[in-house]
Design a protein around this motif. Structure first.
Motif, PDB file in Angstrom:
ATOM      1  N   ASP A  10      -4.006   3.816   2.983  1.00  0.00           N
ATOM      2  CA  ASP A  10      -4.459   3.595   1.611  1.00  0.00           C
ATOM      3  C   ASP A  10      -3.725   2.361   1.078  1.00  0.00           C
ATOM      4  N   ASN A  59      -4.082   0.991  -1.832  1.00  0.00           N
ATOM      5  CA  ASN A  59      -3.770   1.031  -3.256  1.00  0.00           C
ATOM      6  C   ASN A  59      -2.264   1.204  -3.434  1.00  0.00           C
ATOM      7  N   GLY A  85       0.838  -1.189   0.000  1.00  0.00           N
ATOM      8  CA  GLY A  85       0.000   0.000   0.000  1.00  0.00           C
ATOM      9  C   GLY A  85       0.873   1.239   0.000  1.00  0.00           C
ATOM     10  N   TRP A  86       0.338   2.329  -0.552  1.00  0.00           N
ATOM     11  CA  TRP A  86       1.228   3.475  -0.786  1.00  0.00           C
ATOM     12  C   TRP A  86       1.349   4.427   0.402  1.00  0.00           C
ATOM     13  N   GLN A 104      -1.164  -6.298 -12.478  1.00  0.00           N
ATOM     14  CA  GLN A 104      -2.070  -5.291 -11.938  1.00  0.00           C
ATOM     15  C   GLN A 104      -1.808  -3.864 -12.414  1.00  0.00           C
ATOM     16  N   GLU A 105      -0.605  -3.572 -12.923  1.00  0.00           N
ATOM     17  CA  GLU A 105      -0.261  -2.178 -13.188  1.00  0.00           C
ATOM     18  C   GLU A 105       0.207  -1.897 -14.618  1.00  0.00           C
ATOM     19  N   GLY A 120      -1.198   3.046 -10.530  1.00  0.00           N
ATOM     20  CA  GLY A 120      -1.576   2.104  -9.479  1.00  0.00           C
ATOM     21  C   GLY A 120      -2.679   1.206  -9.984  1.00  0.00           C
ATOM     22  N   PRO A 121      -2.975   0.128  -9.266  1.00  0.00           N
ATOM     23  CA  PRO A 121      -4.005  -0.802  -9.730  1.00  0.00           C
ATOM     24  C   PRO A 121      -5.400  -0.198  -9.786  1.00  0.00           C
ATOM     25  N   GLN A 122      -5.695   0.742  -8.892  1.00  0.00           N
ATOM     26  CA  GLN A 122      -7.043   1.285  -8.785  1.00  0.00           C
ATOM     27  C   GLN A 122      -7.042   2.803  -8.965  1.00  0.00           C
ATOM     28  N   GLY A 123      -8.113   3.308  -9.581  1.00  0.00           N
ATOM     29  CA  GLY A 123      -8.349   4.743  -9.621  1.00  0.00           C
ATOM     30  C   GLY A 123      -7.803   5.474 -10.826  1.00  0.00           C
TER      31      GLY A 123
END
Length: 394
Positions: A121, A123, A106-107, A162-163, A177-180
């Motif tokens: 977070d 992500n 996570g970042w 994922q990226e 990132g994987p999400q957003g």
């Protein structure tokens, strides 16, 4: 370069200034600075004994995967194995719940609103993930530590799954990132500074079937589309109908993120086939300096208009570009600026960045300074295949 060289008289003055300025050569650094004083100062200020790196620019003093990954790289350059191990253990335990390799870190970790210190977070941040994987591969090789290669291989598989995304007309590239970052309407939001070609070369060497060389090949295509004046934006958008474009609600700016695109171009080996193209595509900051302007904190990438005064770390980040681009008079000027922006600058030995940069010194400035000054002082480099070379192993 679009701007002209200084006049003959100006060049004489600059040669004199260079003679009076501290030497910045690998030999001078080794003689004046045994060990790595800037790394030692950075550890004392920003790294806890348990391996947590603190980003003190934020009131909550949180920790990011970027800070952990960069610090692991610097520990490897410094041959600081004990610190490397504590940094890696903290990253695994707190950012990946003890499952680093099975999951991406996570970042952001810090204090929650309820007062608990926790992962804020989950992500991931792709720049940190790529630096972490590449550094682990290089640590495995330089320290002959197979467990680091095993972990790096597992991490790289997660990054690949994922990226990595396919962009029409460009090929594969890296999502932040994987999400957003896959927005409504098929829009992708990308960060060009996450792409470091020397790093992609190294990952391609370890994972020959992966997309890494293709991502490297697409990097100058991406920069050519979004940086027509040589100034890279922090963020860019892509959509099938609109192509590369910026957010209509805000002007296109290059600043805290984008300065790293100049840094990565400078770090790339001179014999890499993409070196000259990437240097040209990131030429804007050097062109401003060559025209007599001060280094800015922000630049409008569409007009080239500079805004504000850059922090100390920006000067450090530009050093490898200026050295690679054979601009010694500009290199000297930015080294002197680093000294002038540091409280203990006048006490630095010749050829050596011996203290924290900036007033006050902040985590991000020091990270950029460790990259930039570490390279021009000869503490590390990358070969054409993306392998890390370090002073202690030569």
């Amino acid at each position: 370069m679009p701007a002209s060289r200084p006049s003959r008289l100006s060049r004489r003055r600059l040669v004199l200034a260079a003679a009076l300025a501290p030497a910045c050569t690998p030999l001078a650094a080794r003689e004046a600075c045994p060990g790595w004083p800037l790394w030692s100062a950075y550890v004392q200020k920003f790294v806890q004994d348990d391996g947590r790196v603190i980003d003190d620019q934020h009131q909550t003093r949180y920790t990011t995967s970027e800070g952990q990954a960069y610090s692991l790289f610097f520990a490897l350059v410094a041959n600081d194995r004990e610190r490397f191990d504590t940094l890696l253990q903290w990253t695994d335990r707190h950012l990946a719940q003890g499952e680093l390799g099975e999951r991406l870190p996570g970042w952001r970790w810090g204090r929650h609103d309820d007062g608990q210190w926790t992962l804020l977070d989950a992500n991931a941040a792709a720049d940190a993930d790529l630096w972490l994987a590449h550094t682990l591969f290089e640590a495995a090789r330089l320290w002959r530590e197979p467990r680091h290669r095993t972990l790096a291989t597992r991490l790289l598989a997660r990054i690949r799954e994922q990226e990595v995304v396919e962009v029409p007309g460009l090929g594969p590239t890296v999502l932040p990132g994987p999400q957003g970052f896959r927005l409504d309407g098929g829009v992708l939001r990308l960060n060009p500074s996450y792409l470091a070609v020397h790093q992609l070369r190294g990952l391609a060497r370890e994972d020959a079937s992966g997309p890494w060389d293709a991502i490297a090949a697409g990097t100058p295509k991406l920069l050519a589309a979004i940086a027509p004046r040589g100034f890279v934006p922090d963020w860019t958008l892509y959509a099938d109908k609109l192509g590369w474009h910026v957010d209509a609600s805000s002007p296109p700016l290059g600043s805290w993120d984008a300065i790293r695109s100049c840094l990565w171009a400078g770090l790339l080996h001179a014999d890499d086939p993409l070196k000259a193209r990437l240097m040209h595509l990131t030429r804007g900051m050097a062109a401003l300096l060559q025209s007599g302007k001060e280094l800015p904190q922000q630049v409008r990438t569409d007009t080239g208009a500079p805004q504000g005064a850059a922090p100390a770390g920006f000067s450090a980040a530009l050093l490898p570009w200026l050295q690679s681009g054979q601009r010694p008079w500009l290199l000297t000027g930015q080294l002197e600026r680093l000294r002038s922006l540091s409280a203990d600058g006048l006490r630095w030995p010749a050829g050596c960045t011996a203290g924290l940069v900036g007033q006050p010194p902040t985590y991000y400035d020091q990270a950029l300074a460790l990259f930039g000054t570490g390279f021009v002082e000869g503490r590390f480099a990358f070969d054409r295949a993306g392998r890390l070379t370090v002073a202690w192993a030569r």
